[in-house]
Design a protein around this motif. Structure first.
Motif, PDB file in Angstrom:
ATOM      1  N   UNK A  24       0.820  -1.226   0.000  1.00 44.11           N
ATOM      2  CA  UNK A  24       0.000   0.000   0.000  1.00 44.11           C
ATOM      3  C   UNK A  24       0.851   1.271   0.000  1.00 44.11           C
ATOM      4  N   UNK A  25       1.738   1.412   0.994  1.00 41.16           N
ATOM      5  CA  UNK A  25       2.608   2.593   1.015  1.00 41.16           C
ATOM      6  C   UNK A  25       3.562   2.650  -0.181  1.00 41.16           C
ATOM      7  N   UNK A  26       4.111   1.489  -0.554  1.00 38.16           N
ATOM      8  CA  UNK A  26       5.104   1.441  -1.623  1.00 38.16           C
ATOM      9  C   UNK A  26       4.522   1.955  -2.947  1.00 38.16           C
ATOM     10  N   UNK A  27       3.252   1.648  -3.195  1.00 41.64           N
ATOM     11  CA  UNK A  27       2.609   2.048  -4.446  1.00 41.64           C
ATOM     12  C   UNK A  27       1.961   3.436  -4.346  1.00 41.64           C
ATOM     13  N   UNK A  28       2.087   4.067  -3.170  1.00 47.16           N
ATOM     14  CA  UNK A  28       1.515   5.404  -3.033  1.00 47.16           C
ATOM     15  C   UNK A  28       0.010   5.418  -2.812  1.00 47.16           C
ATOM     16  N   UNK A  29      -0.565   4.278  -2.462  1.00 51.98           N
ATOM     17  CA  UNK A  29      -1.994   4.256  -2.132  1.00 51.98           C
ATOM     18  C   UNK A  29      -2.230   4.933  -0.787  1.00 51.98           C
ATOM     19  N   UNK A  89       6.357  10.955  -6.018  1.00 50.47           N
ATOM     20  CA  UNK A  89       6.795  10.121  -7.140  1.00 50.47           C
ATOM     21  C   UNK A  89       6.296   8.688  -7.094  1.00 50.47           C
ATOM     22  N   UNK A  90       5.619   8.303  -6.027  1.00 49.28           N
ATOM     23  CA  UNK A  90       5.065   6.933  -5.967  1.00 49.28           C
ATOM     24  C   UNK A  90       3.963   6.793  -7.029  1.00 49.28           C
ATOM     25  N   UNK A  91       3.758   5.591  -7.561  1.00 52.79           N
ATOM     26  CA  UNK A  91       2.821   5.432  -8.686  1.00 52.79           C
ATOM     27  C   UNK A  91       1.442   6.049  -8.466  1.00 52.79           C
ATOM     28  N   UNK A  92       0.860   5.935  -7.281  1.00 52.60           N
ATOM     29  CA  UNK A  92      -0.494   6.431  -7.077  1.00 52.60           C
ATOM     30  C   UNK A  92      -0.552   7.699  -6.226  1.00 52.60           C
ATOM     31  N   UNK A  93       0.600   8.315  -6.001  1.00 54.17           N
ATOM     32  CA  UNK A  93       0.612   9.613  -5.314  1.00 54.17           C
ATOM     33  C   UNK A  93       0.209  10.688  -6.332  1.00 54.17           C
ATOM     34  N   UNK A  94      -0.383  11.778  -5.856  1.00 53.41           N
ATOM     35  CA  UNK A  94      -0.762  12.835  -6.802  1.00 53.41           C
ATOM     36  C   UNK A  94       0.474  13.461  -7.455  1.00 53.41           C
ATOM     37  N   UNK A  95       0.251  14.043  -8.631  1.00 53.48           N
ATOM     38  CA  UNK A  95       1.357  14.639  -9.387  1.00 53.48           C
ATOM     39  C   UNK A  95       1.017  16.104  -9.709  1.00 53.48           C
ATOM     40  N   UNK A  96       2.035  16.902  -9.970  1.00 64.46           N
ATOM     41  CA  UNK A  96       1.854  18.273 -10.453  1.00 64.46           C
ATOM     42  C   UNK A  96       1.030  19.137  -9.514  1.00 64.46           C
ATOM     43  N   UNK A  97       0.008  19.775 -10.074  1.00 63.22           N
ATOM     44  CA  UNK A  97      -0.822  20.695  -9.283  1.00 63.22           C
ATOM     45  C   UNK A  97      -1.544  19.956  -8.163  1.00 63.22           C
ATOM     46  N   UNK A  98      -1.934  18.719  -8.440  1.00 63.21           N
ATOM     47  CA  UNK A  98      -2.635  17.922  -7.409  1.00 63.21           C
ATOM     48  C   UNK A  98      -1.697  17.651  -6.232  1.00 63.21           C
ATOM     49  N   UNK A  99      -0.425  17.423  -6.544  1.00 68.22           N
ATOM     50  CA  UNK A  99       0.567  17.210  -5.472  1.00 68.22           C
ATOM     51  C   UNK A  99       0.669  18.460  -4.603  1.00 68.22           C
ATOM     52  N   UNK A 100       0.741  19.615  -5.235  1.00 73.12           N
ATOM     53  CA  UNK A 100       0.866  20.869  -4.480  1.00 73.12           C
ATOM     54  C   UNK A 100      -0.360  21.089  -3.598  1.00 73.12           C
ATOM     55  N   UNK A 101      -1.541  20.802  -4.137  1.00 65.99           N
ATOM     56  CA  UNK A 101      -2.778  20.967  -3.361  1.00 65.99           C
ATOM     57  C   UNK A 101      -2.792  20.003  -2.176  1.00 65.99           C
ATOM     58  N   UNK A 102      -2.354  18.776  -2.434  1.00 71.33           N
ATOM     59  CA  UNK A 102      -2.310  17.768  -1.371  1.00 71.33           C
ATOM     60  C   UNK A 102      -1.341  18.211  -0.274  1.00 71.33           C
ATOM     61  N   UNK A 103      -0.189  18.698  -0.710  1.00 73.05           N
ATOM     62  CA  UNK A 103       0.850  19.110   0.231  1.00 73.05           C
ATOM     63  C   UNK A 103       0.342  20.226   1.150  1.00 73.05           C
ATOM     64  N   UNK A 104      -0.385  21.170   0.562  1.00 73.90           N
ATOM     65  CA  UNK A 104      -0.944  22.279   1.342  1.00 73.90           C
ATOM     66  C   UNK A 104      -1.884  21.729   2.422  1.00 73.90           C
ATOM     67  N   UNK A 105      -2.698  20.744   2.039  1.00 77.33           N
ATOM     68  CA  UNK A 105      -3.624  20.136   3.001  1.00 77.33           C
ATOM     69  C   UNK A 105      -2.866  19.325   4.063  1.00 77.33           C
ATOM     70  N   UNK A 106      -1.909  18.547   3.622  1.00 78.03           N
ATOM     71  CA  UNK A 106      -1.174  17.690   4.561  1.00 78.03           C
ATOM     72  C   UNK A 106      -0.474  18.509   5.648  1.00 78.03           C
TER      73      UNK A 106
END
Lengths: 468, 201
Positions: A115-120, A248-265
């Motif tokens: 789960x963690x390894x695949x970015x779920x 960079x994990x396969x199912x982690x968000x990328x690009x703008x979605x990553x930035x939005x996620x990071x702000x929330x986290x």
């Protein structure tokens, strides 16, 4: 607004409905599924004509039953009932359209490692699985806990759980760890102090400088055994270490979605002044390399200690300690370092990650395991196995005399052919030393990967600091 | 799910702390794809020798307790794994109620999904019922869920607490999924909101 713990925040963000009596429908972001606790749930769906509500949030992988020997592609290596369970998962994953990592996939492994390894698994999520060690995923600052098969069916059908909120418990590990002391020793030290019921009814937040200094692998080891202290879930606030692991994990968000996620986290931390119903503080410097002597994970002692006298316990624990000593074949006052072992198991959702293997290999490098020792390393996933081979760690194990296996749960719960025989004694990096856990009559001592490696060399429980 | 309203039965004493799910149902019996038929393997390694013969001094093998429908147990009953096979085995044996001072969370929840009532009592009351249970088949314990009371063989009555929703479901044999399906619009609304607020999920 009153200050909140990280658990309060994640809980509040996932309540889909709250009844007048406080009973909530908690929305589940990730549902992990394995072959042992799910067949009856899928059968229930079929019987009632229900579908999986969110197959895109449901991830399945066989792990408990699968052989870990190199010849496992040959179906004859499995017992018929194990094969039926794995085939049932193959079919259920296909019929219901789940994300699936079959045995033949290099990404297959122990569900809590995959789960963690695949970015779920990501911060702030609710994660459940029909397995008590789901607590592992709390390392990411997610609310993660085990559920029974009826609840598996409930989540499959509704993507929610009927829950009431738990209490908040803080476990702070201050200072620094001494050389030879690892995340495994930290989590065992906590259970030694709280007992196996000390966390019952609580969600634990682990914090403090020791926790902050741990890698994600170490944090997963700590949270993994929250359940052994009775807490369904343990969690750690996400920080740069967490973000770096996820990125960079396969199912982690990328690009703008990553930035939005990071702000929330970055909002996921316990507010100053938030209320905890229970607090435990341990100095990192006070933790020694630990082992279990008995048949409960709370039976924890420093490796320098001796087998305790049952009379030194209170209440029902007096009888339990005597029963443990009899089962384990020990003598009161015996030095723990005089306990001879014949089997070593390195692996499991507790200690089957790359960092665990590096720690064990550092002790084993250039050495041989004791004559007659049966020692096996079972990677937590096919990708952990591949990485260890690339780093040359696999060769260190093989040169020392270990069996280098394929991924699975293996001897942690001994549902596959990897089992102890009656009277055999194992130093294991897994999480439970219950009677019969690794095979009927088998005796289990829980240790860290480095301690397991040390025991493999000397043939007895050993203070890893003597080999460093 | 089978309803639970009241129960009068023989109680078997298991005066051991931390009875874990590996003891209740060892892993070799988890390889089933069904829920039924596990009662014969309840407490398997405590109950049978390696050759399959019964261990005569194990409580459920003793004539007085072979028909027990209640278990009185040591602290922290059901710790360990999430396997629902544990309550399935208990129910399949015919036990509908477990009395202890404390239960592991996951096991406790799993009981309610299977028509089993786990009762939490203070230590002195549990100990008194344990003594009652040790008197064998003549010592019947009565449980009334409506009034939330346990009555020991000597007539002493103890009140126990439990969540009102869990009680309601158990008394009426309600299916959780059916109840949740009635609130499915809330789930849909939540999903729609999350798609905006946390789209990466």
């Amino acid at each position: 607004m009153s200050p909140k713990t990280i658990y309060d925040k994640i809980w509040d963000a996932h309540v889909a409905h709250e009844a007048d009596d406080g009973t909530c429908l908690l929305y589940i972001d990730r549902h992990l599924v394995h072959e042992v606790t799910s067949p009856q749930a899928f059968e229930g769906l079929r019987t009632s004509g229900r579908k999986v509500r969110a197959p895109d949030k449901t991830i399945a992988v066989p792990d408990h039953n699968v052989p870990t020997t190199l010849d496992r592609a040959n179906a004859a290596t499995m017992t018929e009932d194990s094969r039926i369970q794995v085939e049932a998962l193959d079919k259920n994953a296909k019929d219901f359209g789940l994300h699936y990592y079959p045995v033949s996939d290099v990404r297959q492994g122990v569900v809590h490692i995959v789960g963690p390894e695949q970015g779920w698994t990501l911060p702030g999520m609710t994660v459940v699985c029909g397995d008590s060690h789901t607590a592992t995923h709390g390392a990411f600052g997610s609310l993660a806990h085990g559920i029974g098969t009826s609840e598996v069916e409930h989540v499959l059908a509704t993507q929610t759980l009927i829950q009431k909120k738990s209490k908040n418990m803080k476990v702070e590990i201050t200072g620094k760890l001494a050389p030879g002391v690892t995340a495994k020793d930290v989590t065992m030290a906590v259970i030694g102090l709280t007992g196996t019921a000390g966390g019952t009814g609580y969600v634990i937040e682990y914090c403090g400088s020791v926790i902050e200094s741990l890698s994600m692998e170490g944090r997963m080891t700590v949270c993994n055994m929250a359940i052994e202290g009775g807490a369904r879930a343990g969690l750690i606030a996400p920080d740069q270490t967490t973000y770096d692991y996820c990125n960079g994990r396969p199912h982690a968000p990328k690009g703008a979605a990553w930035e939005a996620a990071l702000t929330y986290w970055k909002t996921l931390f316990t507010d100053e002044g938030a209320h905890f119903d229970k607090v435990l503080t341990i100095k990192g410097e006070d933790i020694a390399p630990l082992v279990t002597w008995g048949t409960s994970p709370e039976d924890v002692l420093a490796i320098t200690d001796v087998v305790p006298d049952p009379a030194s316990f209170e209440g029902g624990k007096v009888g339990a300690a005597q029963r443990s000593i009899d089962y384990m074949g020990l003598t009161v006052g015996q030095k723990l370092t005089d306990i001879e072992i014949d089997t070593v198991f390195i692996g499991s959702c507790t200690n089957g990650r790359i960092e665990d293997f590096r720690a064990a290999a550092a002790i084993l490098k250039g050495k041989k395991i004791k004559d007659g020792m049966r020692a096996m390393v079972v990677p937590g996933s096919g990708l952990v196995r591949a990485q260890a081979e690339e780093e040359g760690i696999a060769q260190v194990f093989i040169d020392a005399g270990f069996e280098w296996r394929l991924a699975g749960c293996s001897m942690c719960l001994a549902m596959n052919p990897d089992q102890l025989k009656p009277g055999e004694r194992c130093a294991a990096t897994s999480n439970r030393n219950f009677e019969g856990r690794q095979g009927r009559g088998g005796r289990t001592h829980l240790v860290s990967p480095a301690m397991a490696a040390a025991a493999a060399i000397t043939g007895r429980l050993t203070d890893v600091r003597d080999l460093m | 799910m089978e309803k639970f309203t009241s129960l009068s039965g023989i109680a078997a004493p298991m005066d051991l702390v931390n009875i874990d799910t590996d003891m209740i149902i060892p892993k070799q019996f988890l390889k089933t794809i069904k829920r039924s038929g596990l009662g014969v393997n309840l407490f398997d390694e405590m109950r049978y020798n390696l050759d399959g013969s019964e261990i005569s001094d194990f409580v459920l093998n003793q004539p007085a307790y072979r028909d027990a429908s209640i278990l009185v147990a040591g602290d922290n009953f059901g710790c360990g794994s999430s396997r629902e096979h544990a309550p399935w085995a208990i129910a399949d044996f015919g036990i509908r109620c477990v009395i202890s001072t404390s239960f592991a969370d996951i096991f406790y929840n799993n009981c309610f999904k299977n028509g089993i009532l786990p009762i939490v009592l203070p230590e002195d009351q549990r100990d008194a019922l344990m003594k009652d249970a040790e008197n064998g088949a003549n010592a019947r314990i009565e449980i009334d869920l409506e009034t939330q009371t346990v009555t020991g063989a000597g007539g002493e009555t103890y009140h126990f607490e439990l969540d009102a929703f869990k009680k309601h479901c158990l008394m009426n044999g309600l299916d959780d999924i059916g109840l949740t399906m009635e609130k499915v619009t809330y789930i849909g609304t939540f999903e729609a909101a999350t798609a905006t607020s946390r789209p990466w999920v």
